[in-house]
Design an enzyme around this catalytic site. Structure first.
Site, PDB file in Angstrom:
ATOM      1  N   CYS A  30      -5.753  -4.934   0.026  1.00 37.90           N
ATOM      2  CA  CYS A  30      -6.146  -3.532   0.217  1.00 37.90           C
ATOM      3  C   CYS A  30      -6.943  -3.018  -0.993  1.00 37.90           C
ATOM      4  CB  CYS A  30      -4.872  -2.714   0.439  1.00 37.90           C
ATOM      5  SG  CYS A  30      -5.055  -0.939   0.281  1.00 37.90           S
ATOM      6  N   CYS A  33      -5.557   0.107  -2.647  1.00 39.97           N
ATOM      7  CA  CYS A  33      -4.321  -0.253  -3.354  1.00 39.97           C
ATOM      8  C   CYS A  33      -4.653  -0.848  -4.723  1.00 39.97           C
ATOM      9  CB  CYS A  33      -3.517  -1.281  -2.558  1.00 39.97           C
ATOM     10  SG  CYS A  33      -2.956  -0.730  -0.942  1.00 39.97           S
TER      11      CYS A  33
END
Length: 123
Positions: A30, A33
């Protein structure tokens, strides 16, 4: 304090045994993230009195499902075992530091009274 990896086995204990706990639900694939990770780490080092946990949603799929994680990163904050914040999406350093201060400043008697009031009207 640096971040702590949380698992299904230790999640509840971390939340109930500590006054303030932030949890970052993330995954290595991600992009947002990965962008939020250094912000999370830096702010965690500025607050020795707060637990900053991380949950790898790929390795801890049952925990992510139990927490009803729909998108990542998702950030949760717990104070005295009560979830007081939940939001999907990465925060900037200033916003995240402000959130930590806001959670520290909560009047938990007021929070519990509001929760009881909401539960009373929901029945």
């Amino acid at each position: 304090m640096s971040t702590t990896e949380l698992t299904t086995e230790g999640f509840e204990k971390a939340v109930t045994d500590n006054d303030i706990v932030f949890v970052d639900f993330w995954a290595s694939w991600c992009g947002p993230c990965r962008s939020f990770a250094p912000v999370y780490e830096k702010v965690s080092e500025q607050h020795e009195d707060v637990v900053f946990g991380k949950v790898d949603t790929e390795a801890q799929q049952a925990l992510a499902a139990a927490a009803q994680i729909q998108s990542i990163p998702t950030l949760m904050a717990f104070r005295e075992g009560v979830m007081v914040f939940r939001q999907a999406g990465a925060l900037g350093e200033k916003d995240f530091a402000g959130l930590v201060d806001a959670v520290k400043g909560l009047d938990m008697d007021e929070v519990r009274a509001e929760m009881a009031k909401q539960q009373g009207t929901a029945q």
